[in-house]
Design an enzyme around this catalytic site. Structure first.
Site, PDB file in Angstrom:
ATOM      1  CB  ALA A  38      -0.924  -0.001   1.223  1.00 17.04           C
ATOM      2  CG  ASP A  39       2.603   5.152  -1.446  1.00 17.63           C
ATOM      3  OD1 ASP A  39       3.526   5.061  -0.612  1.00 17.63           O
ATOM      4  OD2 ASP A  39       2.389   6.180  -2.111  1.00 17.63           O
TER       5      ASP A  39
END
Length: 194
Positions: free
Chosen positions: A65-66
């Protein structure tokens, strides 16, 4: 098959652990620089996909994720130093911003990804409150210089959307992404010992 979290983020690991999943942590080392004219959603999705691709192998389901905070069209990453954290918080206080989190799941050479957006309204903050919060150290390493699940939550008036997106892993997207790749999150449930 193993479940792998491609992140060094303690908060993401805590979210997966709270789902009672067994997983390994294997941080991905990728360039997180935003490209010119890249939209926030495209940016976080690309970085999440790059993180997943960096650590995937043939016997793992990788989650990556970011997260980016966007205020007034300006994308805020992680503050590089305390003064930048103070500056970010001064901009966010008393106003509304959006948090974009891209999540990617990879299995072998296949990958699925989605982006979730949550709107956050911050309470007005005094310079002393901002300084005290930055001095505690929590804002460092956090997109937008605050942590909803920590002391930063004291300054959040309301959210519209998922709190998990703000924390950095929209867990509600995981079952759908994992299923698209032929697996089920329950396959990674922690073994119960009676």
């Amino acid at each position: 098959m193993r479940l792998v979290l491609a992140s060094s983020s303690q908060r993401r690991a805590e979210l997966l652990a709270a789902l009672d999943l067994e997983f390994e942590v294997k941080p991905a080392d990728v360039d997180e620089t935003r490209r010119p004219d890249e939209t926030p959603g495209a940016y976080v999705e690309r970085v999440a996909r790059n993180k997943a691709a960096a650590v995937v192998d043939s016997d793992s389901v990788v989650v990556a994720a970011d997260t980016a905070v966007v205020h007034g069209g300006h994308v805020m990453g992680k503050p590089a130093h305390p003064e930048e954290a103070r500056s970010m918080l001064r901009r966010l206080q008393g106003d509304t911003h959006e948090v974009f989190t891209g999540v990617a799941v990879a299995v072998g050479d296949r990958m699925e990804s989605l982006v979730d957006v949550t709107e956050v309204r911050m309470l007005p903050m005094t310079d002393d409150e901002i300084a005290g919060y930055v001095d505690c150290g929590e804002p460092m390493g956090k997109a937008g210089a605050y942590a909803l699940q920590g002391r930063g939550g004291l300054f959040v008036e309301s959210i519209v959307g998922s709190p998990f997106t703000v924390i950095g892993l929209p867990v509600h997207l995981l079952p759908r992404l994992v299923r698209r790749l032929g697996h089920d999150l329950d396959d990674f449930a922690a073994k119960r010992h009676n």
